[in-house]
Enzyme design. Sequence first.
Site, PDB file in Angstrom:
ATOM      1  N   SER A 126      22.149  14.328  11.416  1.00  0.00           N
ATOM      2  CA  SER A 126      20.869  14.563  12.085  1.00  0.00           C
ATOM      3  C   SER A 126      19.787  15.078  11.141  1.00  0.00           C
ATOM      4  CB  SER A 126      21.045  15.543  13.240  1.00  0.00           C
ATOM      5  OG  SER A 126      21.970  15.052  14.169  1.00  0.00           O
ATOM      6  N   HIS A 177      17.852  20.179  11.792  1.00  0.00           N
ATOM      7  CA  HIS A 177      16.837  19.285  12.346  1.00  0.00           C
ATOM      8  C   HIS A 177      15.448  19.627  11.815  1.00  0.00           C
ATOM      9  CE1 HIS A 177      19.076  17.616  16.132  1.00  0.00           C
ATOM     10  NE2 HIS A 177      19.876  17.691  15.077  1.00  0.00           N
TER      11      HIS A 177
END
Length: 194
Positions: A126, A177
């Site tokens: 991610s 993230h």
Amino acid sequence: MFTRTESFKEFLRFYPIVSVIIFINLLVFVIGYIPFLPRTWIYETFSGVNLYVAHGEFWRLLTPIFLHSGFTHLLFNSFSLVLFGPALERIAGKGRFLTIYLVSGIAANIATFLIQPLTYIHVGSSGAIFGLFGYYLAIISFRKSMLSRENAQLVKTIAILSIIMTFLQPNINVTAHIFGLISGYLIGAILLKK
């Protein structure tokens, strides 16, 4: 730009870096299920474990990018890569795309190591995928002509929704993230200003 109309063979030929990354992710996942190899071995050896990084196992800043916690995690990240990777591989070129992906992922893992406690363990691509979003945002900031207005709006919308979802879903490495996104943007700012 973000819709896929190629055949499987064409996809492999047009987007070799995206294809290889997805293949590695799938291969590592499948290796984790080989009967004579304990599934835990691959995760114990290659997961991002902050304590082990602190003790010098620096490969753990790279290897978690290719590990996933389950099939759904793998599927979601692979789907994101299939949707958003090809256009960027074409825009940036193979070498630059790979650099954006890996540097963003590693930067996200370094941030995770520096910010999260030593007991923190993480896997997933991610951070690297958010790096792609960050690079797209840099394109919008510094080279607007590279994307149509509609695609730029789509990228901004998806980036905002992805950030919101980061804070709403459980078991998400929020640090990866956010810092993946920032890293991708900074890479774009450096490369696109030249």
